[in-house]
Structures are given as structure tokens and as C-alpha cells.
Design a protein around this motif. Structure first.
Motif, PDB file in Angstrom:
ATOM      1  N   ARG A  49       0.852  -1.176   0.000  1.00 47.63           N
ATOM      2  CA  ARG A  49       0.000   0.000   0.000  1.00 47.63           C
ATOM      3  C   ARG A  49       0.898   1.240   0.000  1.00 47.63           C
ATOM      4  O   ARG A  49       2.123   1.137   0.174  1.00 47.63           O
ATOM      5  CB  ARG A  49      -0.954   0.016   1.194  1.00 47.63           C
ATOM      6  CG  ARG A  49      -0.281   0.302   2.535  1.00 47.63           C
ATOM      7  CD  ARG A  49      -1.265   0.230   3.686  1.00 47.63           C
ATOM      8  NE  ARG A  49      -0.633   0.578   4.965  1.00 47.63           N
ATOM      9  CZ  ARG A  49      -1.204   0.432   6.146  1.00 47.63           C
ATOM     10  NH1 ARG A  49      -2.438  -0.056   6.225  1.00 47.63           N
ATOM     11  NH2 ARG A  49      -0.572   0.777   7.257  1.00 47.63           N
TER      12      ARG A  49
ATOM     13  N   GLU B 209      -4.176   7.130   2.753  1.00 44.44           N
ATOM     14  CA  GLU B 209      -3.800   5.719   2.631  1.00 44.44           C
ATOM     15  C   GLU B 209      -4.487   5.122   1.411  1.00 44.44           C
ATOM     16  O   GLU B 209      -5.692   5.294   1.208  1.00 44.44           O
ATOM     17  CB  GLU B 209      -4.207   4.959   3.887  1.00 44.44           C
ATOM     18  CG  GLU B 209      -3.859   3.487   3.864  1.00 44.44           C
ATOM     19  CD  GLU B 209      -4.344   2.779   5.118  1.00 44.44           C
ATOM     20  OE1 GLU B 209      -5.167   1.847   5.000  1.00 44.44           O
ATOM     21  OE2 GLU B 209      -3.920   3.171   6.224  1.00 44.44           O
ATOM     22  N   SER B 210      -3.728   4.408   0.596  1.00 46.63           N
ATOM     23  CA  SER B 210      -4.261   3.845  -0.646  1.00 46.63           C
ATOM     24  C   SER B 210      -4.963   2.517  -0.411  1.00 46.63           C
ATOM     25  O   SER B 210      -4.983   1.977   0.699  1.00 46.63           O
ATOM     26  CB  SER B 210      -3.123   3.632  -1.648  1.00 46.63           C
ATOM     27  OG  SER B 210      -2.353   2.494  -1.282  1.00 46.63           O
ATOM     28  N   ASN B 211      -5.514   2.000  -1.484  1.00 45.21           N
ATOM     29  CA  ASN B 211      -5.994   0.622  -1.495  1.00 45.21           C
ATOM     30  C   ASN B 211      -4.816  -0.334  -1.356  1.00 45.21           C
ATOM     31  O   ASN B 211      -3.645   0.074  -1.447  1.00 45.21           O
ATOM     32  CB  ASN B 211      -6.736   0.346  -2.802  1.00 45.21           C
ATOM     33  CG  ASN B 211      -5.868   0.632  -4.012  1.00 45.21           C
ATOM     34  OD1 ASN B 211      -5.327   1.731  -4.152  1.00 45.21           O
ATOM     35  ND2 ASN B 211      -5.706  -0.329  -4.891  1.00 45.21           N
ATOM     36  N   VAL B 212      -5.093  -1.600  -1.149  1.00 38.55           N
ATOM     37  CA  VAL B 212      -4.049  -2.619  -0.970  1.00 38.55           C
ATOM     38  C   VAL B 212      -3.961  -3.471  -2.237  1.00 38.55           C
ATOM     39  O   VAL B 212      -4.974  -3.908  -2.782  1.00 38.55           O
ATOM     40  CB  VAL B 212      -4.360  -3.512   0.248  1.00 38.55           C
ATOM     41  CG1 VAL B 212      -3.355  -4.660   0.339  1.00 38.55           C
ATOM     42  CG2 VAL B 212      -4.335  -2.682   1.529  1.00 38.55           C
TER      43      VAL B 212
END
Length: 499
Positions: A299, A319-322
Motif C-alpha cells: 500500500r 492511505e491507498s488501497n491494498v
């Protein structure tokens, strides 16, 4: 400091606000919004009073607090104050057995009923504060007690600097009365001023008390609201991919870029729970090199430059996607270090043992034998293939003169200006670190001295040609061996000068 809490003390949870909205919901939802860094539910069972200094109201552990009083309790009785209140059988959180709520009976005049300091917040970050409020007064006809005007909670949120300087105050619309108990969610978004990290929030009831203006508060949430950030695989919208281990794979920012002109921090995890920063990954792209065997999660976080030192904190960064990378096993190995061979020698390279079952091999000459003999300079590699996943190891082979101490001095030379053997040359394949060459006549007199390896005897002495005949020579020199050690040598011999 802001810390995650659940069923705990009512701590600091608000900072300067910009936007305010009020929404009425007729059904209980989750306690707090996803990503909340504070989730205050007032606990379960017997709670007692709030910490000293958080409220100016008086604590009374009774079912029906009077004007200017509060209690923290799990139910509200309908018999309170002449059957003026709703019967509330549970707090806002559905299924929360004996879950508490903060029940306040407003004082006669508008007054502050809560105050708390919030510290260590992130500059420039937008936050959302939310809470669930219930007007616990039933719908009644106005009467002389309330001067024929129904008194409902009107909550003002006042934000101050720690020195008391007003930052902003917003007065919310009155929380309406309903025929049945209804929780109303109050939410607001706000951005912290870049020069302020610590603030004080005060909740003030602007309405009049006496008859009406009674309320319950529950499920207070506080969370950062970051811009959306996404990451992706090359030319793909998938969230999971399978590639061969020990290969390269580049991840990059997707359509949602998060903060503008940010600092970046890529993170990886083996369990999608515990995350560690990937060293040297401060760009919008990150190349996994090499991909590890098994499953790894990735991430990205990014933050405004002012929060560069806190980019790893969820409060300060988007925070981004995983993305999930599955590394298919290959057959890694090593054929050793680079080689330096002496001239005229060879070396046998061997495939390592054992290799996983099903592994095939191929050398740089396309052979599939278990070994390869090398005797020339160049790059040589061995490649394994396991279920379509290749692994290659390459070494470089260099050829060198392993007898650097050897020199060659001709037995004769002919200084007759025909450009062939006109000078007596000391030949050596390497480089001298020290050098002294001398030529003598038959009586031992020195005719020529050179301290430079590229200065040669031309068969003269003091500018005059020497006679044909045999002359003696000596050479003292030093060279470096293969271990970079200096070694000294002395050689002597005779040469025939031909006219």
C-alpha cells in the motif's frame, strides 16, 4: 495526545471547523465512522462522573437529572419530570448491552457543558467530528412553563487556541422533538490551521432550560478525512496478481492521487495487518526488485510536505488501497563469484545441487549439461526454469598473465636506422612500479641507464655509435602480483649489438 479509544473516557476530539452539516437518521448505525481515531461510547455498566474539568454541570447519579445536572447511564425513564421524557431503553449503539450515554439537563441559561484540550494534531489535514444526539423531550404542546415556546437543544461548537483566542464558533440548528426516540447525527469537517497544533473545544448549549432542552449524547467519533489515493499494477485495474519470484514488478499511483505535491511512503506486509515501510521508496512509483516468493501486500501513504516526518501516521497521511502480489516459486542458485583465469588454463562451472524437482537448466552456450568449461574471457550464465519461472546467475571471466614477474630482453639488436630492432627493448606485459635498466661494456663500464620503461638503448654512448659486439645488461624492477602486493626482481643477461 489523540489515541484510539473504545468504551473509555471522553477525551479531546475536535479542532477548527470549516463545514457543518446536520442529518437525521431514524435507525442506529455503527458506533463511529470508519477510520475513526477516537470513538467515545461512554462505556457499559456503572460509569460515574466525567473527569474533572470536562464539564461545568453537576454530576447526579439519579435517573432524572435536574437543570444544570448530568448523568452517564444506559437507559432513560419516561417518568422523568412529569412524563416529559422519552423512555430510551438503550444507547445509540444497537445491541450494546447496558451501553451508556451522556444525559444532560440544560441549565436555565445558555451555558458551557463540555471543554477539552486536543493536542498534537496534524497541520493542514481535514478532520471530521461527529456525534449522535437525541432530544429526549417528548412532543408536547407549549405551555406557561416554557413561556409557550418549546425549548430544544441548540448546540454551539466553540474552538479556541490554548490562550483563549477564538478560532471559530458554529451554532447548530436546534435538535427537534419527535414522537418516538430518534438519534440525530451531527457532523462537521474542519481543517487545522498550519500554525496551530493544540486547540480547546467547548460545547455550549445556547437554548434556555427549565422546561425542555434536555438531551443525550453518544458515539462521538473523530477521524481525518484524506483525499482518495489509489495504486495499481502496470496497465491493469486488478487488485491481485501472480508473477514469478525474483523478477521485477512496478507499482504506481492510480487515478486518485491523494495530496498534491506530496511526500510518499510505500509499505509492505505479510499478513495485511502489520505494515513496515519499504526503504528508499519516496516516489510515486515503486519497483519490487525482486518479487519474493509467497504472498505480499503493498500500500502507499502520502502526505503534505508539512507532514513529511509523519507520513507513516494514519492521522497525517492519505492511505491507498491494498495490492496483493503472489510470487510463484522459482529455483534460485549461484554459480559463484567472477573468475580470473591464467592464460592457457580453464575452469569447470557446475550446476548447483540439489535443485527443486522439475527444474531444467540451460547455459549461455545453450547447452543443458550439468557443467560448462570456460577458457576465454566473457560473461557466462546459467538459467533455471521451474514451472515457467526462470532464474539466471551470471559471472564474468577474465584472462590474465599470471607471471607478471617475467620479462623478455632480446639476444641481439641492430641499431642501423632501418626501423627494425633499432633499440634494445625490455618487454613486459604489465606495468612496472619501479624500474632501472643498465648496459655495460666488457670492462664493466656503464654505457646506458634508464629509469623509465619506455626509454630504450639505441646502441650509442655519449652520442657516438658503439662498436659491434657483446654487451652486458641488468634490470631491477618491481610489479604488483594478483593480490595487489608489490614484488621486486633483478635480472641480467647479454645482448649482441650488430652493425
Amino acid at each position: 495526545m489523540l489515541v484510539r479509544q473504545c468504551k473509555s473516557n471522553f477525551l479531546g476530539w475536535i479542532v477548527p471547523l470549516l463545514l457543518l452539516s446536520i442529518t437525521v437518521h431514524t435507525a442506529a448505525l455503527a458506533q463511529c465512522s470508519p477510520g475513526a481515531i477516537i470513538c467515545e461510547t461512554f462505556g457499559t455498566g456503572t460509569r460515574g462522573q466525567l473527569p474533572q474539568g470536562q464539564t461545568n454541570f453537576s454530576y447526579r447519579a439519579i435517573p432524572c437529572p435536574n437543570d444544570g445536572e448530568y448523568n452517564v447511564m444506559d437507559t432513560v425513564a419516561s417518568s422523568c419530570h412529569g412524563d416529559a421524557w422519552h423512555r430510551v431503553t438503550e444507547d445509540h449503539t444497537a445491541g450494546d448491552v447496558r451501553g451508556n450515554m451522556f444525559v444532560v439537563n440544560a441549565s436555565y441559561q445558555p451555558s458551557e457543558f463540555f471543554s477539552q484540550k486536543a493536542e498534537g494534531l496534524c497541520p493542514g489535514v481535514t478532520y471530521e467530528f461527529s456525534m449522535w444526539v437525541m432530544n429526549i423531550n417528548k412532543v408536547l404542546q407549549p405551555g406557561p412553563c416554557d413561556e409557550f415556546s418549546l425549548r430544544n437543544p441548540i448546540i454551539a461548537m466553540r474552538i479556541e487556541q490554548t490562550d483563549g483566542t477564538l478560532i471559530r464558533e458554529v451554532v447548530q440548528p436546534a435538535v427537534p422533538r419527535t414522537t418516538t426516540p430518534v438519534w440525530v447525527q451531527l457532523t462537521m469537517q474542519f481543517a487545522i490551521q498550519t500554525n496551530v497544533n493544540d486547540v480547546v473545544v467547548k460545547l455550549i448549549n445556547k437554548g434556555l432550560g427549565g422546561c425542555g432542552n434536555d438531551l443525550a449524547i453518544d458515539d462521538i467519533g473523530f477521524r481525518p478525512v484524506h483525499p482518495t489515493l489509489t495504486i495499481q499494477f502496470p496497465n491493469s485495474t486488478a487488485t491481485e496478481t501472480t508473477v514469478c519470484a525474483d523478477t521485477r514488478l512496478t507499482l504506481s499511483v492510480g487515478a486518485a492521487t491523494g495530496y498534491p505535491n506530496p511526500v510518499y511512503s510505500w509499505q509492505q506486509s505479510q499478513d495485511n495487518v502489520n505494515w513496515t515501510a519499504v526503504p528508499g521508496s519516496g516516489q510515486a512509483t515503486y519497483t519490487i526488485n525482486p518479487v519474493r516468493a509467497g504472498r505480499t501486500y503493498y500500500r502507499l501513504r502520502n502526505a503534505q510536505p508539512i507532514n513529511a516526518n509523519a507520513v507513516g501516521r494514519s492521522q497525517c497521511s492519505a492511505e491507498s488501497n491494498v495490492l496483493i502480489v503472489n510470487g510463484r516459486p522459482d529455483a534460485p542458485f549461484s554459480i559463484g563469484d567472477d573468475l580470473a583465469l591464467c592464460e592457457g588454463t580453464s575452469q569447470v562451472l557446475r550446476a548447483p545441487e540439489p535443485l527443486p524437482a522439475g527444474t531444467t537448466i540451460q547455459w549461455s552456450d545453450q547447452s543443458t549439461n550439468r557443467q560448462l568449461t570456460v577458457d576465454a574471457p566473457g560473461n557466462y550464465w546459467l538459467e533455471t526454469n521451474l514451472n515457467g519461472c526462470t532464474y539466471r546467475d551470471t559471472i564474468n571471466v577474465a584472462i590474465q598473465n599470471c607471471h607478471l614477474e617475467d620479462i623478455y630482453v632480446p639476444d641481439a639488436f641492430s641499431p642501423n636506422s632501418d626501423t627494425v630492432n633499432d633499440k634494445l627493448v625490455v618487454m613486459h606485459p604489465g606495468t612496472f612500479t619501479a624500474y632501472s635498466f643498465r648496459v655495460y661494456d666488457r670492462w664493466g663500464s656503464v654505457l646506458f641507464v634508464s629509469k623509465q620503461a619506455d626509454t630504450h638503448w639505441d646502441g650509442t654512448f655519449q652520442g657516438q655509435p658503439c662498436l659491434q659486439g657483446v654487451y652486458a645488461w641488468t634490470v631491477d624492477y618491481s610489479v604488483l602480483n594478483g593480490q595487489n602486493q608489490e614484488r621486486h626482481f633483478a635480472r641480467s643477461g647479454r645482448v649482441l649489438l650488430v652493425r
